[in-house]
Write an enzyme that holds these catalytic residues in place. Structure first.
Site, mmCIF file in Angstrom:
data_model
loop_
_atom_site.group_PDB
_atom_site.id
_atom_site.type_symbol
_atom_site.label_atom_id
_atom_site.label_comp_id
_atom_site.label_asym_id
_atom_site.label_seq_id
_atom_site.Cartn_x
_atom_site.Cartn_y
_atom_site.Cartn_z
ATOM 1 N NE ARG A 186 36.292 48.918 34.200
ATOM 2 C CZ ARG A 186 36.384 48.736 32.939
ATOM 3 N NH1 ARG A 186 35.628 47.796 32.384
ATOM 4 N NH2 ARG A 186 37.008 49.618 32.036
ATOM 5 C CD GLU A 225 39.346 41.757 34.872
ATOM 6 O OE1 GLU A 225 39.707 41.914 33.916
ATOM 7 O OE2 GLU A 225 38.275 42.006 35.331
ATOM 8 C CG HIS A 282 37.838 42.055 31.117
ATOM 9 N ND1 HIS A 282 38.121 42.758 32.202
ATOM 10 C CD2 HIS A 282 37.209 42.762 30.018
ATOM 11 C CE1 HIS A 282 37.467 44.098 32.008
ATOM 12 N NE2 HIS A 282 37.061 44.066 30.817
#
Length: 317
Positions: free
Chosen positions: A237, A266, A284
């Site tokens: 993460r 993000e 991602h």
């Protein structure tokens, strides 16, 4: 039929499976839900399938004890965007999709390890911009990973899959730091502290879950403990890494490089990161393969079906 709300477009195979058991409402936007949308979904639908970025924080669940929705069947293994304790307090269960993401995410970790160590993204930019003048013996020298030490932080399913690739695929020595001891099917040595791992590894891979306990696990102090030629890889993460501290370390040549698939805020990626040559940046891509996303979606739907049919949830968190 029960009402199911899906917050982002999912593969057609998943939608067909959902439509066979539910009246499905599919949200057209690809952006995260806003607070009002989340609260409305809890009121209007029996089950909601949310995903990364749909921030079901504690305040979303306030006054929702009698809401229609009794299950958030999360699309994804990570669920730190959902306040699980607050959901439970409101009588809403949460499930996720473990297992489906393991191998694909480990592949991305391996790709980032190689891309960062061998300067692949930098080399690709050199070719695309017409600046490559031809091969010579000292051009773009990177780090060969064979025989080097891979340090993995977090030895769950994904960490172990990365370890197998690093050891059996690249011939690396594997060390790891984990909260508990693990029985592994590969040679790997557990180290007692994060600092010990950081000071010994040539490549550090983050494979920990998100959440308050791991936020800024890697910051200025930890980056200073890394070897000057070492590479930091994050497929966990974004907020596990203090992005400002990482930028400073990369700008100062304090570490060899970094490979990132996730970001602290993000989808915002700081310009300072985007302009650096010694960092590989991916959007991602961890589970971005059709068959993987289908498996994830079908798992979420199966959890929803189990809930509606009164059976035990398959993947409760």
């Amino acid at each position: 039929m029960s009402e199911l709300y899906i917050t982002r477009t999912l593969p057609q195979k998943v939608l067909r499976a959902a439509e066979a058991h539910f009246n499905v409402t599919l949200r057209a936007q690809t952006t995260p839900l806003k607070k009002g949308e989340m609260r409305a979904a809890l009121v209007l639908y029996d089950v909601v399938i949310p995903t990364l970025g749909d921030m079901f924080t504690a305040d979303v669940f306030e006054g929702m004890d009698d809401a229609r929705c009794r299950l958030l069947a999360n699309f994804g293994v990570g669920y730190n965007h959902i306040d699980v304790a607050a959901a439970r307090a409101a009588g809403i269960a949460v499930t996720n999709t473990p297992g489906a993401v393991t191998e694909a995410t480990a592949d991305i970790a391996l790709m980032l390890m190689l891309m960062s160590a061998r300067r692949a993204a930098e080399g690709e930019r050199l070719v695309r911009t017409g600046q490559w003048t031809g091969w010579h013996p000292t051009q773009m020298l990177g780090l060969h990973l064979g025989g080097k030490t891979c340090g993995i932080i977090g030895m769950g399913r994904i960490g172990q899959a990365i370890a197998r690739r690093a050891h059996f695929g690249l011939g690396m020595n594997v060390i790891y730091h984990n909260r508990s001891a693990k029985t592994l099917d590969m040679p790997a040595r557990q180290v007692d502290s994060l600092e010990e791992l950081l000071s010994a590894a040539d490549c550090v891979v983050l494979a920990v879950p998100g959440g308050g306990e791991t936020r800024h696990l890697i910051s200025k102090k930890e980056l200073a403990a890394m070897r000057p030629h070492a590479h930091l890889i994050n497929i966990s993460r974004g907020d596990v890494v203090d992005e400002a501290a990482l930028i400073a370390a990369l700008e100062g040549g304090q570490i060899g490089g970094a490979g990132l698939d996730v970001y602290e805020k993000e989808p915002l990626v700081p310009e300072a990161l985007r302009t650096l040559q010694n960092v590989t940046l991916l959007p991602h891509l961890g589970t971005a393969a059709l068959d993987v996303r289908e498996e994830m979606g079908l798992m979420a739907v199966e959890n929803a079906i189990a809930h509606i049919e009164g059976r035990a949830l398959i993947n409760p968190v």
